[in-house]
Design an enzyme around this catalytic site. Structure first.
Site, short mmCIF file in Angstrom:
data_model
loop_
_atom_site.label_atom_id
_atom_site.label_comp_id
_atom_site.label_asym_id
_atom_site.label_seq_id
_atom_site.Cartn_x
_atom_site.Cartn_y
_atom_site.Cartn_z
N ASP A 1 -8.67 -4.74 -6.55
CA ASP A 1 -8.31 -3.67 -5.01
C ASP A 1 -9.18 -2.78 -5.01
OD1 ASP A 1 -7.05 -2.47 -3.23
OD2 ASP A 1 -5.43 -2.85 -3.91
N SER B 1 0.90 -1.35 -0.01
CA SER B 1 0.23 -0.11 -0.13
C SER B 1 1.16 0.98 0.11
CB SER B 1 -0.82 -0.02 0.73
OG SER B 1 -2.15 0.63 0.99
N HIS C 1 -7.32 -5.67 -2.07
CA HIS C 1 -5.82 -5.56 -1.40
C HIS C 1 -5.07 -6.46 -0.24
CE1 HIS C 1 -4.02 -1.76 -0.67
NE2 HIS C 1 -3.68 -1.68 0.55
#
Length: 596
Positions: free
Chosen positions: A291, A189, A322
């Site tokens: 995602d 991320s 994710h």
């Protein structure tokens, strides 16, 4: 084959220039991989506060970021140097890392005791140091949120080009004379975005990056083709000190970013795709095509830019959301990551870079190896018609009324029923399994009854399937109650993590790509313009990158709407536009293998 154990000096002929030729490097190879020969329990745990060369919090002192370090003691005692695996993150205090949201923890004297994730447990016994860096203004760092400067400052220090200190504000200096200068940046991320940004800076000493669901262009985080989603800076992750001192910094960033959807110099500075030519590091990336946190458009154009610049690269691609690949196929991922770091940080010629570059999941837990991504495809152009999607342009028009209370997840429901806020154009059932892979585009010719209009486009696979459950907040995996251990451990940092399995669900449709645009940016992303009500404008924009197999009998559909309530900040002004699409000037260009 008998057991073969070689010291670093014996395998000197195997080393590449990817790692410095330091005669005192310490690692042991067995069957071509580094072995866990050093004590994790006795490893050196310490913190250095590294200068970034900035004063973003304007306190009159050079900002220092906290770098928590764990490194094997045995090489240090012999004066041997080790490479570094580094994760630069704002999440170590308030969010944590991994599926168990592990934070950093410390002993009463401030010595690091728990390093989140498995990197320390697994790699420190193999002769690596692991350094976890708090982004400026977060956890124990001063300064404000400049993630790339935070990471690059530590790389500079590890290579003797910057200063670090034993305390946050004290004068006692500390040297990285234990580091050999080779650094690999890894993280998911925001951490992955930082790694991508560091590589795009071309910094010397960064040998490889492993971005997991990382951002490659921040413009697309807050905007899409002139459509402004909303703004969020470093707020929410700052420590108490930075919450006060960094307000002017954040306000200035927000001002420079703007709220008009324009691409500008601020966003150009954060466009790492455009800086791919500066990349010196190899890349091992991972991305989920479902995602909802980091849109796959962050992967596709960047990956193709890496292809065009010949960057050594590898990627794991999957159908979850994710998710870290550690939670998809742990043994295979750890083994691959191990060999990747051995190759680029220790310089071991293990051939990992010559193996198929892509490992991809098409259906849950079914993976294949491929040589390249995107695969060889042909662009197939489809046009909306009164009867669905066709192979030729048609006449006529169709309209939607903007309703920001509804989003793409509602638009795709009940496709045979009419709804004022969306249009559904479904193709005929495909005759054979058809793979769609790459980045699709939509061209619209549209008229608005007001001076502004947002457009949303959705590519949908209509048909029954068992898939990973990625309906928000689900990620496509779920935790079990059992644990597995990955490396050595202590009572404070066990190296054992909850096991995971695929979280499956049965669906009758699946969104496979999305895209948004502001029609006022039809000429340029750099400057929007008011629309003349009733005048037709033509605009082409990208959908999110995808890799999806449409099973035989399913129907591929294009859904058009206005403001996507799933995506845009509800505090933004409602437009209330009625947008009429000219069908003959509206089309979908999709990369396919086979026919649609």
């Amino acid at each position: 084959m008998g057991l073969k154990t070689l010291t670093a000096t014996v395998v000197a002929s195997l080393l590449l220039t990817a790692a410095p030729a330091v005669a005192s490097s310490a690692f042991v190879l067995r069957d071509g991989v580094s072995e866990p020969v050093f004590s994790y329990e006795k490893a050196i745990r310490e913190t250095a506060w590294v200068e970034t060369g900035q004063d973003l919090d304007r306190d009159g002192r050079t900002d220092r970021v906290a770098a928590d370090i764990i490194r094997p003691a045995e090489p240090a005692a012999r004066g041997q140097r080790v490479p570094v695996i580094m994760d630069v993150s704002p999440y170590f205090e308030k969010v944590g890392r991994g599926n168990e949201r592990q934070p950093k923890t410390y002993l009463p004297d401030g010595t690091p005791s728990q390093f989140p994730l498995f990197y320390d447990n697994y790699f420190v016994p193999r002769g690596y140091a692991v350094v976890l860096v708090d982004v400026g203004g977060t956890n124990r760092s001063s300064g404000c949120f400049d993630d790339v400067a935070s990471g690059n400052g530590v790389v500079h220090w590890l290579n003797g080009r910057a200063q670090a200190f034993r305390t946050p504000f004290g004068p006692e200096r500390v040297r990285a004379d234990w580091a050999n200068g080779s650094v690999g940046a890894i993280g998911k991320s925001q951490d992955g975005a930082t790694a991508i940004g560091m590589a795009a800076s071309g910094i010397e000493g960064l040998k490889t990056i492993v971005p997991i669901a990382g951002v490659s262009s921040y413009y697309e985080v807050h905007n899409s083709h002139g459509a402004y989603f909303g703004w969020a800076g470093g707020q929410g992750f700052y420590n108490e000190r930075a919450e006060k001192l960094c307000r002017p910094f954040e306000e200035d960033n927000a001002r420079r970013a703007g709220t008009d959807g324009n691409f500008n110099d601020y966003w150009r500075g954060l466009d790492y795709v455009a800086k791919t030519g500066e990349v010196r590091a190899s890349v091992f990336a991972s991305m989920g095509f479902h995602d909802l946190n980091v849109n796959p458009i962050q992967f596709g154009p960047w990956w193709e830019a890496l292809n065009s610049h010949g960057v050594p690269r590898k990627a794991w691609l999957h159908q979850a959301a994710h998710v870290d690949p550690f939670d998809l196929d742990r043994s295979r991922f750890v083994r691959t990551l191990h060999r990747w770091f051995d190759r680029w940080l220790l310089g071991v010629r293990n051939g990992v870079e010559t193996e198929p570059a892509i490992r991809i999941e098409h259906t849950p837990d079914h993976w294949t190896d491929e040589r390249r991504w995107p695969p060889a495809t042909q662009q197939r152009v489809l046009w909306p018609t009164e009867n669905g999607l066709g192979n030729r342009p048609s006449s006529g028009s169709a309209a939607v009324t903007d309703d920001p209370a509804r989003g793409a997840s509602q638009w795709v429901e009940n496709p045979s029923q009419s709804s004022p806020d969306r249009l559904v154009f479904a193709g005929e059932p495909v005759r054979t399994d058809t793979r769609v892979a790459g980045t699709a585009t939509v061209t619209v010719t549209a008229r608005s009854d007001k001076a502004a209009a947002r457009i949303g486009a959705v590519l949908v696979d209509y048909g029954p399937a068992t898939v990973r459950n990625t309906k928000f907040p689900a990620l496509g995996t779920k935790d079990l109650t059992t644990r597995s251990c990955w490396g050595a451990g202590t009572a404070a940092d066990t190296g054992c993590f909850l096991d995971t399995v695929a979280d499956l669900t049965t669906v009758d449709k699946r969104i496979v790509a999305t895209g948004w645009a502001d029609l006022g940016h039809h000429r340029s992303l750099w400057r929007g313009e008011p629309l003349v009500p009733g005048k037709a404008y033509t605009m082409t924009f990208r959908l999110s990158s995808l890799d999806h197999v449409v099973p035989a009998g399913h129907r591929l559909a294009l859904v058009l709407g206005g403001t996507d309530g799933d995506m845009f900040d509800p505090a933004l002004p409602a437009l209330g536009s009625r947008v009429t699409f000219e069908l003959g000037g509206t089309s979908l260009s999709v990369p396919v293998i086979g026919r649609v």
